[in-house]
Design an enzyme around this catalytic site. Structure first.
Site, PDB file in Angstrom:
ATOM      1  N   GLN A  17      31.488  48.232  41.136  1.00  0.00           N
ATOM      2  CA  GLN A  17      32.199  49.436  41.580  1.00  0.00           C
ATOM      3  C   GLN A  17      33.247  49.981  40.608  1.00  0.00           C
ATOM      4  OE1 GLN A  17      34.984  51.084  45.253  1.00  0.00           O
ATOM      5  NE2 GLN A  17      33.968  49.162  45.560  1.00  0.00           N
ATOM      6  N   GLU A 139      37.301  43.320  44.232  1.00  0.00           N
ATOM      7  CA  GLU A 139      38.280  44.193  44.893  1.00  0.00           C
ATOM      8  C   GLU A 139      39.448  43.468  45.580  1.00  0.00           C
ATOM      9  OE1 GLU A 139      38.516  47.709  45.420  1.00  0.00           O
ATOM     10  OE2 GLU A 139      40.333  47.139  46.487  1.00  0.00           O
ATOM     11  N   ASP A 168      39.082  48.459  42.856  1.00  0.00           N
ATOM     12  CA  ASP A 168      37.924  48.922  42.095  1.00  0.00           C
ATOM     13  C   ASP A 168      38.031  50.402  41.728  1.00  0.00           C
ATOM     14  OD1 ASP A 168      36.471  46.601  41.865  1.00  0.00           O
ATOM     15  OD2 ASP A 168      35.510  46.828  43.801  1.00  0.00           O
ATOM     16  N   GLY A 248      58.200  56.105  52.301  1.00  0.00           N
ATOM     17  CA  GLY A 248      59.217  56.929  51.646  1.00  0.00           C
ATOM     18  C   GLY A 248      60.494  56.986  52.453  1.00  0.00           C
ATOM     19  N   GLY A 249      61.271  58.022  52.247  1.00  0.00           N
ATOM     20  CA  GLY A 249      62.571  58.117  52.907  1.00  0.00           C
ATOM     21  C   GLY A 249      62.512  58.725  54.302  1.00  0.00           C
TER      22      GLY A 249
HETATM   23  N1  CAO Z   1      20.980  42.521  29.167  1.00  0.00           N
HETATM   24  C1  CAO Z   1      21.209  41.207  29.070  1.00  0.00           C
HETATM   25  N2  CAO Z   1      22.261  40.578  29.623  1.00  0.00           N
HETATM   26  C2  CAO Z   1      23.115  41.342  30.307  1.00  0.00           C
HETATM   27  C3  CAO Z   1      22.968  42.737  30.457  1.00  0.00           C
HETATM   28  C4  CAO Z   1      21.828  43.328  29.843  1.00  0.00           C
HETATM   29  N3  CAO Z   1      21.588  44.638  29.928  1.00  0.00           N
HETATM   30  N4  CAO Z   1      23.979  43.223  31.197  1.00  0.00           N
HETATM   31  C5  CAO Z   1      24.745  42.150  31.514  1.00  0.00           C
HETATM   32  N5  CAO Z   1      24.245  41.030  30.971  1.00  0.00           N
HETATM   33  C6  CAO Z   1      24.776  39.687  31.062  1.00  0.00           C
HETATM   34  C7  CAO Z   1      26.176  39.562  30.542  1.00  0.00           C
HETATM   35  O1  CAO Z   1      26.191  39.544  29.147  1.00  0.00           O
HETATM   36  C8  CAO Z   1      26.599  38.239  31.166  1.00  0.00           C
HETATM   37  O2  CAO Z   1      26.111  37.179  30.390  1.00  0.00           O
HETATM   38  P1  CAO Z   1      26.999  35.884  30.023  1.00  0.00           P
HETATM   39  O3  CAO Z   1      27.501  35.332  31.317  1.00  0.00           O
HETATM   40  O4  CAO Z   1      25.996  34.976  29.353  1.00  0.00           O
HETATM   41  O5  CAO Z   1      28.075  36.309  29.123  1.00  0.00           O
HETATM   42  C9  CAO Z   1      25.845  38.236  32.492  1.00  0.00           C
HETATM   43  O6  CAO Z   1      24.923  39.322  32.418  1.00  0.00           O
HETATM   44  C10 CAO Z   1      26.668  38.377  33.736  1.00  0.00           C
HETATM   45  O7  CAO Z   1      27.680  39.363  33.604  1.00  0.00           O
HETATM   46  P2  CAO Z   1      28.994  39.244  34.476  1.00  0.00           P
HETATM   47  O8  CAO Z   1      29.598  37.880  34.272  1.00  0.00           O
HETATM   48  O9  CAO Z   1      29.847  40.386  34.187  1.00  0.00           O
HETATM   49  O10 CAO Z   1      28.401  39.373  35.961  1.00  0.00           O
HETATM   50  P3  CAO Z   1      28.745  38.508  37.260  1.00  0.00           P
HETATM   51  O11 CAO Z   1      27.851  39.044  38.315  1.00  0.00           O
HETATM   52  O12 CAO Z   1      28.679  37.040  37.027  1.00  0.00           O
HETATM   53  O13 CAO Z   1      30.270  38.870  37.584  1.00  0.00           O
HETATM   54  C11 CAO Z   1      32.067  40.376  38.100  1.00  0.00           C
HETATM   55  C12 CAO Z   1      30.560  40.093  38.209  1.00  0.00           C
HETATM   56  C13 CAO Z   1      32.304  41.754  38.691  1.00  0.00           C
HETATM   57  C14 CAO Z   1      32.842  39.329  38.910  1.00  0.00           C
HETATM   58  C15 CAO Z   1      32.499  40.330  36.639  1.00  0.00           C
HETATM   59  O14 CAO Z   1      31.674  41.188  35.883  1.00  0.00           O
HETATM   60  C16 CAO Z   1      33.958  40.712  36.423  1.00  0.00           C
HETATM   61  O15 CAO Z   1      34.887  39.939  36.699  1.00  0.00           O
HETATM   62  N6  CAO Z   1      34.184  41.930  35.865  1.00  0.00           N
HETATM   63  C17 CAO Z   1      35.496  42.409  35.531  1.00  0.00           C
HETATM   64  C18 CAO Z   1      36.272  42.801  36.750  1.00  0.00           C
HETATM   65  C19 CAO Z   1      35.587  43.864  37.577  1.00  0.00           C
HETATM   66  O16 CAO Z   1      35.222  44.916  37.119  1.00  0.00           O
HETATM   67  N7  CAO Z   1      35.469  43.564  38.855  1.00  0.00           N
HETATM   68  C20 CAO Z   1      35.060  44.601  39.795  1.00  0.00           C
HETATM   69  C21 CAO Z   1      33.806  44.334  40.393  1.00  0.00           C
HETATM   70  S1  CAO Z   1      33.585  45.444  41.755  1.00  0.00           S
HETATM   71  O17 CAO Z   1      34.304  44.666  43.021  1.00  0.00           O
END
Ligand code: CAO
Length: 416
Positions: A17, A139, A168, A248-249
């Site tokens: 998001q 979030e 988000d 607020g106030g």
């Molecule tokens: N091709 C190949 N690999 C890909 C890719 C693509 N097109 N797009 C993503 N990947 C890979 C990434 O490189 C990553 O690999 P590694 O773990 O080996 O480095 C893997 O996919 C997973 O990516 P991720 O860790 O970002 O995804 P997740 O689902 O495990 O975590 C989230 C999700 C949201 C917790 C994490 O991305 C995060 O903390 N983001 C920053 C904060 C944020 O934006 N949070 C808001 C989320 S909305 O509530």
């Protein structure tokens, strides 16, 4: 009509998001947003909270309007080569992977600068530098870490998260401002830069008034507009939850209206604004309060606020929230009906202004979405549907100079 961000090309490496809300805004302002998704599955939200089997969820469609989608496995060598071409070709890369993911993929800030020194690299992470910088964040984690949960809810209950996605969508908004600011600076310097938004910081920025109150509390030991003061209670050493008190106030509270026994949203937010105090007294039939020294001044009213609200509520309970709105606004008394999502979705003025938009999707049919809340007089927003997974892969690759044989090779290798 031209658009404000015509000519700006965004490599949209966002998911879930926070990042998608940012790039959606930029797309609404006219940027060409190319969403790069993992081949095969794409953004995880496509399949989350589905209401129609096999069809992109509303979660995805409502966060990814006006974008193009390409699939690309950026961990394969050929995929990395395509990504390099995209980086050379685009103005901005936006990502919200877990901390370190882009580096692990081989695309550090230094590497991106080598490929395109004009590129702006914009990131959302849960936390900025510090003890939690490596954590994955969603979030509600941000709402809790940014001061929102501790200050939301009632004093005698647990911390509460809000329905507004301030972690988000709030971060996405902050990031979008950072990106257009960096684009503006690039006009003068010719250089790209990094734009970082931490979700904790974005929430804290939106909770600014609570850090204000923390310092007031430390200096004076009390805060007179908080219900704790009116109820004669004591304050601890940090800002307490203030129920529905105004931030607020101007003292305010949520009051029951006619029908509250069965309708969970038959309530109104009522504000006892000082200049309209005589009008309030007249409307609720308490003319005596206008000159009564216990009620005549804002200071005199402070310790009696909760009983004043209870008295006003005796009046609001006799009227629907819309009647209360009509009556009070005749006297410029600020108030607001608690609108349900159903009422908002059906509100004609929000449809007319483009804030609620009906969009047609080839697989799900018509659905409602929230349009662009920022209206520019010279850059109108037309909300178009979200892309299907990989819908524009070939189109974008051809624009980047790939011929049919090269595209076929990428497909054979399952890179796209
Ligand atoms: N091709 C190949 N690999 C890909 C890719 C693509 N097109 N797009 C993503 N990947 C890979 C990434 O490189 C990553 O690999 P590694 O773990 O080996 O480095 C893997 O996919 C997973 O990516 P991720 O860790 O970002 O995804 P997740 O689902 O495990 O975590 C989230 C999700 C949201 C917790 C994490 O991305 C995060 O903390 N983001 C920053 C904060 C944020 O934006 N949070 C808001 C989320 S909305 O509530």
């Amino acid at each position: 009509m031209s658009k404000a961000l015509d000519g700006v090309r965004i490599l949209d490496f966002t998911h879930v998001q926070s990042g998608p809300t940012c790039t959606q805004l930029l797309a609404w302002f006219g940027a060409d947003v190319i969403k790069v998704e993992r081949a095969g599955e794409g953004d995880a939200t496509r399949g989350q909270l589905r209401d129609i089997p096999g069809v992109d969820s509303l979660y995805f469609t409502m966060l990814n309007h006006n974008k193009r989608s390409i699939t690309l496995d950026t961990k394969k060598t050929m995929g990395k080569q395509v990504l390099e071409t995209l980086i050379r070709d685009c103005d901005v890369l936006v990502e919200n992977f877990a901390p370190g993911a882009l580096d692990r993929m081989g695309f550090s800030w230094e590497r991106i600068q080598e490929l395109n020194p004009r590129m702006i690299v914009a990131s959302v992470k849960g936390f900025g530098p510090g003890p939690y910088q490596h954590c994955k964040v969603y979030e509600n984690v941000a709402q809790c870490a940014g001061g929102s949960a501790a200050t939301t809810g009632f004093a005698d209950g647990p911390p509460v998260v809000t329905g507004a996605q301030i972690g988000d969508s709030g971060s996405g908004l902050h990031l979008a401002l950072g990106i257009v600011t960096a684009l503006f600076q690039r006009n003068a310097t010719g250089r790209g830069q990094k734009v970082d938004t931490a979700m904790q910081d974005a929430v804290l920025n939106l909770c600014r008034v609570k850090l204000r109150d923390q310092q007031r509390l430390e200096r004076t030991g009390t805060m007179e507009e908080y219900p704790q003061f009116a109820e004669g209670g004591t304050f601890g050493d940090s800002v307490p939850r203030a129920g529905n008190a105004s931030g607020g106030g101007q003292p305010g509270w949520i009051l029951k209206c006619k029908g509250w026994e069965t309708d969970p949203n038959a309530y109104i937010y009522f504000i006892a604004q000082a200049p309209v105090w005589p009008a309030i007294c007249k409307v609720i039939g308490r003319e005596g309060w206008i000159s009564d020294p216990d009620y005549a001044t804002p200071r005199a009213r402070l310790p009696r606020l909760m009983s004043i609200f209870a008295t006003v509520e005796e009046w609001t309970r006799e009227h629907t929230k819309f009647e209360v709105m009509d009556i009070l606004n005749k006297y410029d008394i600020p108030c607001g009906p608690i609108l349900s999502m159903k009422e908002i979705a059906e509100e004609p003025s929000l449809r007319a202004s483009g804030t609620i938009v009906e969009v047609d999707h080839p697989e799900r049919g018509k659905y409602l979405t929230v349009g662009n809340p920022i209206k520019l007089s010279d850059s109108a927003t037309e909300v178009t549907r979200s892309p299907l997974l990989g819908e524009h892969t070939e189109e974008v690759l051809r624009e980047l100079g790939y011929d049919a044989a090269q595209i076929a090779a990428l497909r054979d290798e399952r890179v796209i």
